[in-house]
Design an enzyme around this catalytic site. Structure first.
Site, mmCIF file in Angstrom:
data_model
loop_
_atom_site.group_PDB
_atom_site.id
_atom_site.type_symbol
_atom_site.label_atom_id
_atom_site.label_comp_id
_atom_site.label_asym_id
_atom_site.label_seq_id
_atom_site.Cartn_x
_atom_site.Cartn_y
_atom_site.Cartn_z
ATOM 1 N N LYS A 113 -8.120 2.247 -2.918
ATOM 2 C CA LYS A 113 -8.490 2.089 -1.516
ATOM 3 C C LYS A 113 -9.153 3.390 -1.063
ATOM 4 C CE LYS A 113 -7.744 -0.184 2.574
ATOM 5 N NZ LYS A 113 -6.436 -0.035 3.222
ATOM 6 N N LYS A 153 0.630 4.684 1.333
ATOM 7 C CA LYS A 153 -0.169 5.219 2.448
ATOM 8 C C LYS A 153 0.652 6.261 3.199
ATOM 9 C CE LYS A 153 -2.796 3.433 6.426
ATOM 10 N NZ LYS A 153 -3.152 2.184 7.150
ATOM 11 N N ASN A 158 -10.640 -7.294 8.039
ATOM 12 C CA ASN A 158 -9.878 -6.195 8.622
ATOM 13 C C ASN A 158 -9.875 -6.323 10.134
ATOM 14 O OD1 ASN A 158 -8.556 -3.821 9.212
ATOM 15 N ND2 ASN A 158 -9.761 -2.573 7.799
ATOM 16 N N GLU A 212 0.803 -1.218 0.000
ATOM 17 C CA GLU A 212 0.000 0.000 0.000
ATOM 18 C C GLU A 212 0.840 1.275 0.000
ATOM 19 O OE1 GLU A 212 -4.118 0.076 1.537
ATOM 20 O OE2 GLU A 212 -3.087 0.888 3.298
ATOM 21 N N GLU A 228 -6.065 -8.054 6.742
ATOM 22 C CA GLU A 228 -5.768 -6.628 6.722
ATOM 23 C C GLU A 228 -5.556 -6.124 8.149
ATOM 24 O OE1 GLU A 228 -8.724 -4.359 4.557
ATOM 25 O OE2 GLU A 228 -9.437 -6.182 3.598
ATOM 26 N N SER A 229 -4.584 -5.255 8.313
ATOM 27 C CA SER A 229 -4.259 -4.559 9.572
ATOM 28 C C SER A 229 -3.539 -5.477 10.560
ATOM 29 C CB SER A 229 -5.501 -3.964 10.230
ATOM 30 O OG SER A 229 -6.106 -2.979 9.407
ATOM 31 N N GLU A 266 -14.619 -6.059 2.127
ATOM 32 C CA GLU A 266 -14.018 -6.046 3.460
ATOM 33 C C GLU A 266 -15.061 -6.294 4.547
ATOM 34 O OE1 GLU A 266 -10.947 -3.031 4.568
ATOM 35 O OE2 GLU A 266 -12.484 -2.436 6.009
#
Length: 263
Positions: A117, A57, A187, A55, A217-218, A166
């Site tokens: 995103k 970010k 997530n 990503e 994710e995360s 998601e």
């Protein structure tokens, strides 16, 4: 009482109104139709070892500024050289410091599939994603009613793109499966509170059939976290903060993509 997610979406809608005033829906729809075909994504995420969505970010609501990224195209090329299966570009401006210009720069720099995103809540944003070269679009079950989710999912597919759907809990997984989503992201961050609980993936992954692409994710700070997710059943991980802060993002992507997955 509004949540963090509610506040983010309110800002997204305000910014969207400004863009739509400059480029009407009819124009963005024509631009989407004229864009080169979307790249296939599912096969890129289904591989013998862990697939990585890397990503671009700059900032997050929970951590603030993460990294100065003056050249998103250069970072994207670094990710691609490391073996990223897809590249995620944050386009939300207020909380994440992203833009459609970042998406354009990344799309022009790499042949790797690209994810837009953002907090997608309208048809306009889906056409906008395609017009700017996205192959993959994030749809958050928590941000949408089921009718809106189903309509946007259908539009993503009609435009030749893939949806990363998601989820955060069991009912959301069920809604994603009802859609027929091929790529489902779990997530670990609750965007209503910003708290991260990596055990969320462990709890939900068994509800997602093995033939779907299961994205964690995360909560991924490095190789150890990625290995834990892979052992739990992740096919793919989405990594932002750890990569933009890494001294050697190409090397980290390469390390992550060497991890064996549990199938």
């Amino acid at each position: 009482m509004s949540t963090v997610l509610d506040d983010i979406i309110a800002g997204v809608r305000a910014d969207l109104a400004g863009r739509q005033a400059q480029v009407p829906l009819a124009d963005i729809t024509r631009a989407a139709a004229a864009a080169p075909p979307a790249r296939p994504v599912v096969d890129a995420l289904r591989r013998p070892t862990l697939a990585v969505i890397s990503e671009v970010k700059r900032r997050s609501p929970s951590k603030g500024d993460l990294a100065d990224i003056p050249e998103p195209a250069e970072l994207a090329r670094t990710y691609a050289a490391g073996g990223a299966s897809a590249i995620s570009v944050l386009t939300e401006q207020r909380r994440f410091g992203g833009s459609l210009a970042d998406l354009d720069a990344v799309r022009a720099a790499v042949d790797t599939p690209v994810l837009r995103k953002d907090f997608i809540v309208t048809d306009y944003q889906v056409h906008e994603a395609r017009a700017h070269g996205a192959d993959l679009v994030l749809l958050m079950v928590s941000a949408l009613s089921y009718p809106d989710l189903a309509r946007l999912y259908g539009l993503v597919r009609a435009l030749g793109m893939t949806a990363l759907v998601e989820v955060h809990d069991e009912p959301e997984v069920d809604r994603a499966l009802d859609l027929g989503a091929e790529v489902i992201g779990v997530n670990a961050r609750n965007l209503k509170t910003l708290e991260v609980d990596p055990s969320v993936f462990d709890r939900l992954v068994s509800r997602i059939p093995a033939e779907r692409i299961r994205v964690a994710e995360s909560g991924i700070a490095g190789v150890e976290d990625a290995q834990r997710y892979a052992s739990a059943g992740a096919d793919t991980i989405l990594v932002g903060e750890a990569l933009v802060r890494a001294p050697d993002p190409q090397g980290l992507v390469a390390d992550l993509t060497s991890i064996e997955v549990a199938r």
